[in-house]
Design a protein around this motif. Structure first.
Motif, PDB file in Angstrom:
ATOM      1  N   SER A 100      75.951  49.066  53.457  1.00  0.00           N
ATOM      2  CA  SER A 100      75.834  47.762  52.925  1.00  0.00           C
ATOM      3  C   SER A 100      76.677  47.526  51.717  1.00  0.00           C
ATOM      4  CB  SER A 100      74.433  47.826  52.515  1.00  0.00           C
ATOM      5  OG  SER A 100      73.878  46.592  51.719  1.00  0.00           O
ATOM      6  N   THR A 127      72.593  54.391  54.970  1.00  0.00           N
ATOM      7  CA  THR A 127      72.459  52.952  54.568  1.00  0.00           C
ATOM      8  C   THR A 127      73.836  52.465  54.561  1.00  0.00           C
ATOM      9  OG1 THR A 127      70.314  53.033  53.950  1.00  0.00           O
ATOM     10  CG2 THR A 127      71.506  50.948  53.059  1.00  0.00           C
ATOM     11  N   LYS A 164      63.866  49.764  66.417  1.00  0.00           N
ATOM     12  CA  LYS A 164      64.422  49.917  67.521  1.00  0.00           C
ATOM     13  C   LYS A 164      64.171  51.306  67.905  1.00  0.00           C
ATOM     14  CE  LYS A 164      68.540  47.173  66.539  1.00  0.00           C
ATOM     15  NZ  LYS A 164      69.768  47.086  66.518  1.00  0.00           N
ATOM     16  N   LYS A 204      79.716  50.744  59.553  1.00  0.00           N
ATOM     17  CA  LYS A 204      79.371  49.504  59.839  1.00  0.00           C
ATOM     18  C   LYS A 204      77.919  49.272  59.329  1.00  0.00           C
ATOM     19  CE  LYS A 204      82.731  48.998  63.593  1.00  0.00           C
ATOM     20  NZ  LYS A 204      82.973  48.437  65.066  1.00  0.00           N
ATOM     21  N   PRO A 205      77.524  48.040  59.088  1.00  0.00           N
ATOM     22  CA  PRO A 205      76.208  47.834  58.675  1.00  0.00           C
ATOM     23  C   PRO A 205      75.223  48.066  60.114  1.00  0.00           C
ATOM     24  CG  PRO A 205      77.328  45.885  57.901  1.00  0.00           C
ATOM     25  CD  PRO A 205      78.262  46.737  58.730  1.00  0.00           C
ATOM     26  N   GLU A 206      75.763  48.020  60.975  1.00  0.00           N
ATOM     27  CA  GLU A 206      74.747  48.437  62.335  1.00  0.00           C
ATOM     28  C   GLU A 206      74.704  49.675  62.571  1.00  0.00           C
ATOM     29  OE1 GLU A 206      77.423  46.070  62.214  1.00  0.00           O
ATOM     30  OE2 GLU A 206      78.761  46.492  64.164  1.00  0.00           O
ATOM     31  N   ASP A 207      75.346  50.590  61.692  1.00  0.00           N
ATOM     32  CA  ASP A 207      75.104  52.025  61.693  1.00  0.00           C
ATOM     33  C   ASP A 207      73.786  52.603  60.870  1.00  0.00           C
ATOM     34  OD1 ASP A 207      78.685  52.512  61.571  1.00  0.00           O
ATOM     35  OD2 ASP A 207      77.524  52.719  63.276  1.00  0.00           O
ATOM     36  N   THR A 208      73.528  51.603  60.109  1.00  0.00           N
ATOM     37  CA  THR A 208      72.180  51.993  59.316  1.00  0.00           C
ATOM     38  C   THR A 208      71.040  52.251  60.116  1.00  0.00           C
ATOM     39  OG1 THR A 208      72.733  50.359  57.334  1.00  0.00           O
ATOM     40  CG2 THR A 208      70.468  50.964  57.658  1.00  0.00           C
ATOM     41  N   ALA A 229      67.132  52.951  64.153  1.00  0.00           N
ATOM     42  CA  ALA A 229      67.018  51.947  63.394  1.00  0.00           C
ATOM     43  C   ALA A 229      65.810  51.282  63.001  1.00  0.00           C
ATOM     44  CB  ALA A 229      68.384  50.746  63.527  1.00  0.00           C
ATOM     45  N   SER A 241      79.214  52.945  71.148  1.00  0.00           N
ATOM     46  CA  SER A 241      79.420  52.411  69.633  1.00  0.00           C
ATOM     47  C   SER A 241      80.015  52.932  68.606  1.00  0.00           C
ATOM     48  CB  SER A 241      78.009  51.989  69.320  1.00  0.00           C
ATOM     49  OG  SER A 241      77.039  53.075  69.137  1.00  0.00           O
TER      50      SER A 241
END
Length: 116
Positions: free
Chosen positions: A115, A113, A43, A86-90, A40, A62
């Motif tokens: 979203s 993405t 990160k 989930k958005p955090e999988d972007t 990401a 996760s």
């Protein structure tokens, strides 16, 4: 030499699904441990899932119970089925192949993405 080419990324709404594919060139695919990693923005690259030569799988906490890694040696291809995104999988998702002598190969990555 092994070349890995990912496909299947894109834009999806939260709760949706995507299936990533990674096609490998060469004749040693069945002898490679295959994995999916992601990075990401801002990160470090992190492990998502691996599948060994014998088919044993391992997942990051996760993504457990949401993602499934599989391989079809006859097609020189590894897959990552991603559900309930989930958005955090972007992230940019990368395919990795690892030989028994720990030589690694990477694909160019595919963007996912999540979203609304």
């Amino acid at each position: 030499q092994v070349q890995l080419v990912e496909s299947g990324g894109g834009l999806v709404q939260p709760g949706g699904s995507l299936r990533l594919s990674c096609a490998a060139s060469g004749s040693i695919f069945s002898a490679l441990q295959m994995g999916w990693y992601r990075q990401a923005p801002g990160k470090q690259r992190e492990l998502v899932a691996i599948i060994t030569i014998s088919g044993t799988t391992n997942y990051a906490d996760s993504v457990k119970d949401r993602f499934t890694i599989s391989r079809v040696n006859a097609k020189n291809t590894v897959y990552l089925q991603m559900n309930n995104l989930k958005p955090e999988d972007t992230a940019v998702y990368y395919c990795n192949g690892l030989t028994t002598t720990n030589r690694g190969y990477w694909g160019q990555g595919t963007q996912v993405t999540v979203s609304s």
